[in-house]
Enzyme design. Structure first.
Site, mmCIF file in Angstrom:
data_model
loop_
_atom_site.group_PDB
_atom_site.id
_atom_site.type_symbol
_atom_site.label_atom_id
_atom_site.label_comp_id
_atom_site.label_asym_id
_atom_site.label_seq_id
_atom_site.Cartn_x
_atom_site.Cartn_y
_atom_site.Cartn_z
ATOM 1 N N GLU A 42 0.954 48.938 -59.117
ATOM 2 C CA GLU A 42 0.932 49.284 -57.747
ATOM 3 C C GLU A 42 1.515 50.779 -57.848
ATOM 4 O O GLU A 42 2.140 51.403 -57.074
ATOM 5 C CB GLU A 42 2.215 48.437 -57.105
ATOM 6 C CG GLU A 42 1.539 47.022 -56.931
ATOM 7 C CD GLU A 42 2.436 46.020 -56.154
ATOM 8 O OE1 GLU A 42 2.635 46.091 -55.179
ATOM 9 O OE2 GLU A 42 3.340 45.442 -56.979
ATOM 10 N N SER A 86 0.175 43.001 -54.077
ATOM 11 C CA SER A 86 -0.668 43.743 -53.754
ATOM 12 C C SER A 86 -2.013 42.854 -53.605
ATOM 13 O O SER A 86 -3.177 43.216 -53.596
ATOM 14 C CB SER A 86 -0.907 44.947 -54.326
ATOM 15 O OG SER A 86 -0.044 45.797 -54.108
ATOM 16 N N TYR A 117 -4.615 48.298 -47.858
ATOM 17 C CA TYR A 117 -4.450 49.519 -48.130
ATOM 18 C C TYR A 117 -5.614 50.567 -47.354
ATOM 19 O O TYR A 117 -5.602 51.639 -47.615
ATOM 20 C CB TYR A 117 -4.274 50.004 -49.578
ATOM 21 C CG TYR A 117 -3.014 49.348 -50.190
ATOM 22 C CD1 TYR A 117 -1.818 49.589 -49.636
ATOM 23 C CD2 TYR A 117 -3.070 48.424 -51.285
ATOM 24 C CE1 TYR A 117 -0.526 48.906 -50.087
ATOM 25 C CE2 TYR A 117 -2.059 47.669 -51.888
ATOM 26 C CZ TYR A 117 -0.946 48.208 -51.052
ATOM 27 O OH TYR A 117 0.357 47.514 -51.642
ATOM 28 N N ARG A 142 11.782 42.285 -47.841
ATOM 29 C CA ARG A 142 10.549 41.669 -46.929
ATOM 30 C C ARG A 142 9.954 40.384 -47.407
ATOM 31 O O ARG A 142 9.830 39.990 -48.527
ATOM 32 C CB ARG A 142 9.310 42.756 -46.834
ATOM 33 C CG ARG A 142 8.942 42.905 -45.573
ATOM 34 C CD ARG A 142 7.582 43.572 -45.582
ATOM 35 N NE ARG A 142 6.676 42.868 -46.143
ATOM 36 C CZ ARG A 142 5.810 42.960 -47.280
ATOM 37 N NH1 ARG A 142 5.584 44.298 -47.546
ATOM 38 N NH2 ARG A 142 4.819 42.163 -47.754
ATOM 39 N N ASP A 146 7.600 37.269 -46.886
ATOM 40 C CA ASP A 146 6.299 36.771 -46.415
ATOM 41 C C ASP A 146 5.908 35.250 -46.230
ATOM 42 O O ASP A 146 6.367 34.637 -47.273
ATOM 43 C CB ASP A 146 5.068 37.040 -47.454
ATOM 44 C CG ASP A 146 4.814 38.738 -47.876
ATOM 45 O OD1 ASP A 146 5.453 39.346 -47.103
ATOM 46 O OD2 ASP A 146 4.254 39.257 -48.879
ATOM 47 N N GLU A 153 6.592 34.321 -50.481
ATOM 48 C CA GLU A 153 7.351 35.260 -51.574
ATOM 49 C C GLU A 153 8.121 36.153 -50.943
ATOM 50 O O GLU A 153 8.157 36.534 -49.727
ATOM 51 C CB GLU A 153 6.552 36.050 -52.523
ATOM 52 C CG GLU A 153 5.497 37.119 -51.673
ATOM 53 C CD GLU A 153 5.048 38.183 -52.291
ATOM 54 O OE1 GLU A 153 5.401 38.484 -53.624
ATOM 55 O OE2 GLU A 153 4.401 39.047 -51.686
ATOM 56 N N ASN A 187 9.904 40.349 -51.322
ATOM 57 C CA ASN A 187 9.514 41.592 -51.940
ATOM 58 C C ASN A 187 10.870 42.401 -51.885
ATOM 59 O O ASN A 187 11.180 42.600 -50.847
ATOM 60 C CB ASN A 187 8.410 42.422 -51.047
ATOM 61 C CG ASN A 187 7.234 41.379 -51.185
ATOM 62 O OD1 ASN A 187 6.369 41.340 -52.080
ATOM 63 N ND2 ASN A 187 6.754 40.983 -49.914
ATOM 64 N N GLY A 202 6.694 47.944 -49.491
ATOM 65 C CA GLY A 202 6.024 49.362 -49.094
ATOM 66 C C GLY A 202 6.911 49.963 -48.414
ATOM 67 O O GLY A 202 7.461 49.718 -47.365
HETATM 68 N N1 LIG Z 1 -0.819 29.555 -50.200
HETATM 69 C C1 LIG Z 1 -1.463 30.357 -49.503
HETATM 70 N N2 LIG Z 1 -2.073 30.084 -48.160
HETATM 71 C C2 LIG Z 1 -2.864 31.092 -47.804
HETATM 72 N N3 LIG Z 1 -2.776 32.381 -47.920
HETATM 73 C C3 LIG Z 1 -2.178 32.741 -49.048
HETATM 74 C C4 LIG Z 1 -1.438 31.702 -49.886
HETATM 75 N N4 LIG Z 1 -0.765 32.645 -50.790
HETATM 76 C C5 LIG Z 1 -1.346 33.883 -50.676
HETATM 77 N N5 LIG Z 1 -2.105 33.968 -49.649
HETATM 78 C C6 LIG Z 1 -2.781 35.258 -49.254
HETATM 79 O O1 LIG Z 1 -2.627 36.023 -50.310
HETATM 80 C C7 LIG Z 1 -1.885 37.243 -50.083
HETATM 81 C C8 LIG Z 1 -1.008 37.813 -51.098
HETATM 82 O O2 LIG Z 1 -0.139 36.441 -51.478
HETATM 83 P P1 LIG Z 1 1.273 36.815 -51.911
HETATM 84 O O3 LIG Z 1 1.930 35.427 -52.446
HETATM 85 O O4 LIG Z 1 1.949 37.474 -50.751
HETATM 86 O O5 LIG Z 1 1.414 37.850 -53.010
HETATM 87 P P2 LIG Z 1 1.432 39.270 -53.227
HETATM 88 O O6 LIG Z 1 1.562 40.035 -51.954
HETATM 89 O O7 LIG Z 1 2.774 39.464 -54.121
HETATM 90 O O8 LIG Z 1 0.108 39.740 -53.901
HETATM 91 C C9 LIG Z 1 -1.034 36.820 -48.926
HETATM 92 O O9 LIG Z 1 -0.655 37.563 -48.041
HETATM 93 C C10 LIG Z 1 -2.038 35.930 -47.907
HETATM 94 O O10 LIG Z 1 -2.819 36.373 -47.303
HETATM 95 MG MG LIG Z 2 2.802 39.330 -50.370
#
Ligand SMILES: Nc1ncnc2c1ncn2[C@@H]1O[C@H](COP(=O)(O)OP(=O)(O)O)[C@@H](O)[C@H]1O
Ligand SMILES: [Mg+2]
Length: 297
Positions: free
Chosen positions: A13, A141, A207, A246, A248, A261, A263, A267
């Protein structure tokens, strides 16, 4: 007052962090602080003497050592104050599996999952139902992430994720909406709904201008919104985060929030999600940066 802005680094990142760093540098200058920029491409050891001369380090690093506690621990040892979470919280939050375990133990919803460790290649996913999300346990990301519909896609998805991390998370896909909640100085800010043009909020949607719509405050019933904001703040505290973070979530079709997760170093460009959330409640970017600085001093 001298503020050191730590940015770049060597994680995947890096480019995002350079943008966050630049936005923070500009804000600090407009706020009247003296600013020194540090790019920790090779860690911080080469400039550890210089970094000791600042009153505060604003850690604008995302992912890798900047977010996993390594750099915060070094700053701590140098006796330098810094923004964001300390080592203890960072180690937990960079690890999606560990943070999900704590969140689940405390009775919040998080998608069912299995963790695949370094030398394992054959996960037991019999308790999970498709579609599944396969992602590196400690990346950000949306890097190395796949959504898979059946058994035949599992191996390929694991192989992709293993390019980025030894440990892989396999998680139930939560159908519904995508939301995130900003936490600043012990308070929850308005929920941002993210409407990506792709099925998930992938790297491109994150992005590339125009590929995603952001609605803040999200159109969610007030009582539900308040509950989600409360949950986000509780999780921030539970995981012992400092200053800002933040959280999610996926919001399912019954408006239930599923924790994905947290963060610790979200960002920080002017159009990033946390600043969006702050600005919806009247906190502009410079004031947000100043709030974090004052909290950390
Ligand atoms: N269990 C899930 N169900 C639906 N969408 C998911 C799931 N896990 C991840 N995603 C999708 O992938 C994106 C990134 O996942 P995330 O766990 O937030 O990891 P990071 O942002 O650290 O890459 C999420 O914002 C969502 O759009
Ligand atoms: Mg995320």
């Amino acid at each position: 007052m001298r503020i050191g802005v730590l940015m770049g680094g060597d994680s995947s990142e890096r480019n995002v962090s350079l943008k966050s760093g630049l936005a923070i540098v500009n804000a600090c200058r407009e706020l009247g602080y003296k600013v020194i920029e540090f790019d920790s491409k090779e860690g911080i050891d080469s400039f550890s003497e210089e970094i000791k001369t600042v009153n505060l380090v604003f850690n604008a690093l995302h992912g890798g050592d900047g977010e996993n506690g390594t750099i915060s621990s070094k700053l701590n040892n140098l006796g330098v104050k810094y923004t964001g979470s300390n080592k203890e919280a960072s180690v937990i939050c960079i690890n999606k599996h560990v943070s999900k375990e704590i969140v689940k133990k405390n009775n919040y919803l998080t998608p069912d999952w299995v963790i695949l460790n370094k030398d394992e290649n054959d996960p037991d996913i019999s308790n999970l139902s498709f579609p599944l999300v396969v992602k590196p346990n400690s990346e950000g990301s949306t890097i190395g992430l796949s959504i898979i519909q059946n058994e035949s896609e599992v191996m390929e998805a694991i192989k992709l994720a293993k390019n980025y991390d030894d440990n892989i998370l396999i998680e139930s896909f939560i159908k519904g909406r995508e939301i995130t909640v900003g936490i600043i100085d012990g308070k929850s800010y308005p929920i941002v709904e993210i409407i990506p043009s792709h099925e998930i909020y992938d790297y491109e949607c994150k992005y590339t201008k125009g590929l995603t719509d952001y609605i803040c405050p999200a159109e969610i019933e007030e009582k539900t919104s308040k509950t989600i904001q409360k949950i986000a703040l509780e999780i921030h505290k539970l995981l012992k985060c400092r200053h800002y973070s933040r959280v999610d979530f996926r919001l399912d079709e019954d408006d239930k929030p599923w924790f994905l997760e947290i963060n610790t170093h979200p960002g920080m460009t002017e159009t990033s999600l946390l600043p969006k959330s702050a600005s919806a409640s009247g906190l502009d970017f410079n004031s947000l940066v100043n709030k974090i600085i004052n909290k950390a001093l």
